[in-house]
Scaffold this motif. Structure first.
Motif, mmCIF file in Angstrom:
data_model
loop_
_atom_site.group_PDB
_atom_site.id
_atom_site.type_symbol
_atom_site.label_atom_id
_atom_site.label_comp_id
_atom_site.label_asym_id
_atom_site.label_seq_id
_atom_site.Cartn_x
_atom_site.Cartn_y
_atom_site.Cartn_z
ATOM 1 N N THR A 1 0.874 -1.051 -0.025
ATOM 2 C CA THR A 1 0.129 -0.005 0.020
ATOM 3 C C THR A 1 0.804 1.282 0.161
ATOM 4 O O THR A 1 0.619 2.186 -0.763
ATOM 5 N N ASN A 2 1.847 1.246 0.772
ATOM 6 C CA ASN A 2 2.816 2.513 0.912
ATOM 7 C C ASN A 2 3.260 2.699 -0.386
ATOM 8 O O ASN A 2 3.405 3.631 -0.748
ATOM 9 N N ILE A 3 3.852 1.750 -1.159
ATOM 10 C CA ILE A 3 4.667 1.951 -2.402
ATOM 11 C C ILE A 3 3.530 2.390 -3.576
ATOM 12 O O ILE A 3 3.715 3.323 -4.364
ATOM 13 N N LEU A 4 2.270 1.677 -3.615
ATOM 14 C CA LEU A 4 1.405 2.171 -4.332
ATOM 15 C C LEU A 4 0.786 3.333 -4.277
ATOM 16 O O LEU A 4 0.621 4.239 -5.197
ATOM 17 N N GLN A 5 0.525 3.970 -2.824
ATOM 18 C CA GLN A 5 0.131 5.135 -2.865
ATOM 19 C C GLN A 5 1.019 6.423 -3.535
ATOM 20 O O GLN A 5 0.631 7.239 -4.097
ATOM 21 N N LYS A 6 2.468 6.042 -2.939
ATOM 22 C CA LYS A 6 3.339 7.122 -3.484
ATOM 23 C C LYS A 6 3.446 6.901 -5.211
ATOM 24 O O LYS A 6 3.424 8.050 -5.714
ATOM 25 N N SER B 1 0.407 8.369 -7.219
ATOM 26 C CA SER B 1 0.393 9.906 -7.069
ATOM 27 C C SER B 1 1.363 10.429 -8.154
ATOM 28 O O SER B 1 0.956 11.357 -8.843
ATOM 29 N N THR B 2 2.386 9.786 -8.306
ATOM 30 C CA THR B 2 3.364 9.929 -9.582
ATOM 31 C C THR B 2 2.774 9.695 -10.939
ATOM 32 O O THR B 2 2.855 10.580 -11.755
ATOM 33 N N VAL B 3 2.053 8.703 -11.021
ATOM 34 C CA VAL B 3 1.588 8.330 -12.215
ATOM 35 C C VAL B 3 0.354 9.285 -12.600
ATOM 36 O O VAL B 3 0.328 9.592 -13.736
ATOM 37 N N ARG B 4 -0.376 9.450 -11.484
ATOM 38 C CA ARG B 4 -1.574 10.601 -11.813
ATOM 39 C C ARG B 4 -1.083 11.807 -12.506
ATOM 40 O O ARG B 4 -1.508 12.218 -13.223
ATOM 41 N N LEU C 1 1.440 6.838 -28.095
ATOM 42 C CA LEU C 1 2.227 5.569 -27.962
ATOM 43 C C LEU C 1 3.330 5.832 -26.847
ATOM 44 O O LEU C 1 3.468 4.885 -25.843
ATOM 45 N N ASN C 2 4.001 7.003 -26.909
ATOM 46 C CA ASN C 2 5.008 7.055 -25.889
ATOM 47 C C ASN C 2 4.447 7.339 -24.520
ATOM 48 O O ASN C 2 5.062 6.648 -23.504
ATOM 49 N N PHE C 3 3.156 7.905 -24.399
ATOM 50 C CA PHE C 3 2.454 8.086 -23.099
ATOM 51 C C PHE C 3 2.292 6.375 -22.539
ATOM 52 O O PHE C 3 2.221 6.316 -21.577
ATOM 53 N N VAL C 4 1.695 5.655 -23.351
ATOM 54 C CA VAL C 4 1.233 4.230 -23.029
ATOM 55 C C VAL C 4 2.609 3.587 -22.615
ATOM 56 O O VAL C 4 2.500 2.870 -21.557
ATOM 57 N N ASN C 5 3.656 3.675 -23.386
ATOM 58 C CA ASN C 5 4.788 3.070 -23.215
ATOM 59 C C ASN C 5 5.451 3.574 -21.667
ATOM 60 O O ASN C 5 5.997 2.919 -20.827
ATOM 61 N N THR C 6 5.417 4.987 -21.477
ATOM 62 C CA THR C 6 6.024 5.271 -20.438
ATOM 63 C C THR C 6 5.259 4.808 -18.960
ATOM 64 O O THR C 6 5.636 4.497 -18.125
ATOM 65 N N LEU C 7 3.810 4.912 -19.254
ATOM 66 C CA LEU C 7 2.985 4.259 -18.132
ATOM 67 C C LEU C 7 3.433 2.983 -17.881
ATOM 68 O O LEU C 7 3.486 2.476 -16.847
ATOM 69 N N LYS C 8 3.507 2.100 -18.798
ATOM 70 C CA LYS C 8 3.689 0.497 -18.953
ATOM 71 C C LYS C 8 4.925 0.595 -18.045
ATOM 72 O O LYS C 8 5.124 -0.135 -17.170
ATOM 73 N N GLY C 9 5.999 1.382 -18.507
ATOM 74 C CA GLY C 9 7.212 1.022 -17.847
ATOM 75 C C GLY C 9 7.307 1.614 -16.268
ATOM 76 O O GLY C 9 7.738 0.826 -15.361
ATOM 77 N N ILE C 10 6.427 2.712 -15.967
ATOM 78 C CA ILE C 10 6.440 2.882 -14.625
ATOM 79 C C ILE C 10 5.584 1.994 -13.584
ATOM 80 O O ILE C 10 5.981 1.599 -12.442
ATOM 81 N N LEU D 1 5.605 -1.511 -14.278
ATOM 82 C CA LEU D 1 6.529 -2.329 -14.181
ATOM 83 C C LEU D 1 7.406 -2.053 -12.998
ATOM 84 O O LEU D 1 7.771 -2.808 -12.133
ATOM 85 N N VAL D 2 8.009 -0.904 -12.784
ATOM 86 C CA VAL D 2 8.847 -0.431 -11.818
ATOM 87 C C VAL D 2 8.122 -0.842 -10.646
ATOM 88 O O VAL D 2 8.581 -1.170 -9.468
ATOM 89 N N THR D 3 6.930 -0.019 -10.356
ATOM 90 C CA THR D 3 5.984 -0.175 -9.211
ATOM 91 C C THR D 3 5.808 -1.480 -8.879
ATOM 92 O O THR D 3 5.958 -1.896 -7.734
ATOM 93 N N VAL D 4 5.451 -2.522 -9.812
ATOM 94 C CA VAL D 4 5.328 -3.919 -9.473
ATOM 95 C C VAL D 4 6.468 -4.622 -8.849
ATOM 96 O O VAL D 4 6.754 -5.228 -7.648
ATOM 97 N N GLU D 5 7.726 -4.246 -9.306
ATOM 98 C CA GLU D 5 8.957 -4.746 -8.947
ATOM 99 C C GLU D 5 9.391 -3.916 -7.679
ATOM 100 O O GLU D 5 9.785 -4.893 -6.597
ATOM 101 N N LYS D 6 9.011 -2.828 -7.377
ATOM 102 C CA LYS D 6 9.401 -2.359 -6.053
ATOM 103 C C LYS D 6 8.422 -2.965 -5.157
ATOM 104 O O LYS D 6 8.995 -3.502 -3.786
ATOM 105 N N ILE D 7 7.291 -3.449 -5.429
ATOM 106 C CA ILE D 7 6.400 -3.974 -4.253
ATOM 107 C C ILE D 7 6.896 -5.540 -4.194
ATOM 108 O O ILE D 7 6.977 -5.956 -3.168
ATOM 109 N N TRP D 8 7.337 -6.110 -5.188
ATOM 110 C CA TRP D 8 7.814 -7.625 -5.207
ATOM 111 C C TRP D 8 9.060 -7.398 -4.284
ATOM 112 O O TRP D 8 9.053 -8.371 -3.374
ATOM 113 N N ASN D 9 9.996 -6.725 -4.477
ATOM 114 C CA ASN D 9 11.179 -6.485 -3.743
ATOM 115 C C ASN D 9 10.922 -6.356 -2.220
ATOM 116 O O ASN D 9 11.414 -6.691 -1.477
ATOM 117 N N ALA D 10 10.008 -5.202 -2.090
ATOM 118 C CA ALA D 10 9.670 -5.052 -0.373
ATOM 119 C C ALA D 10 9.039 -6.179 0.119
ATOM 120 O O ALA D 10 9.258 -6.376 1.411
#
Length: 104
Positions: free
Chosen positions: A17-22, A25-28, A71-80, A82-91
């Motif tokens: 939850t902590n990672i997702l909330q942070k 808001s960046t993604v939004r 396309l750039n917008f969607v690809n950037t969102l996809k990257g963000i 993926l990083v968020t999911v990886e942060k959650i997994w690592n945590a």
């Protein structure tokens, strides 16, 4: 259910939850700015076509640019995301390892 199991479940939920909330808001903020820019560019193209400043060849050029923006917008969102999911997994893994280490 064992109190230790409940504690680990709650820890995992809290970490995620902590990672997702942070990150959300960046993604939004990013997505709102990008969607606004794409919408404004669309209106500029529309007005140019309507008033004759943009002919058919130029229209195709601008539409290609608009497609690239989307396309750039969607690809950037996809990257963000993926990083968020990886942060959650690592945590979560870090938390689980710390639980195991605390026992030994």
């Amino acid at each position: 259910m064992n109190d230790n199991v409940l504690e680990i479940i709650n820890d995992i939920k809290e970490v995620a939850t902590n990672i997702l909330q942070k990150d959300i808001s960046t993604v939004r903020g990013f997505s709102e700015r990008q969607v606004e820019a794409i919408a404004k560019q669309t209106i500029i193209i529309q007005k140019g076509v309507l008033n004759g400043d943009i002919d058919e060849d130029l229209k195709e050029f601008f539409l290609d640019g608009l497609e690239a923006m989307a396309l750039n917008f969607v690809n950037t969102l996809k990257g963000i995301l993926l990083v968020t999911v990886e942060k959650i997994w690592n945590a979560i893994v870090d938390r689980l390892l710390s639980v195991i280490d605390s026992i030994t």
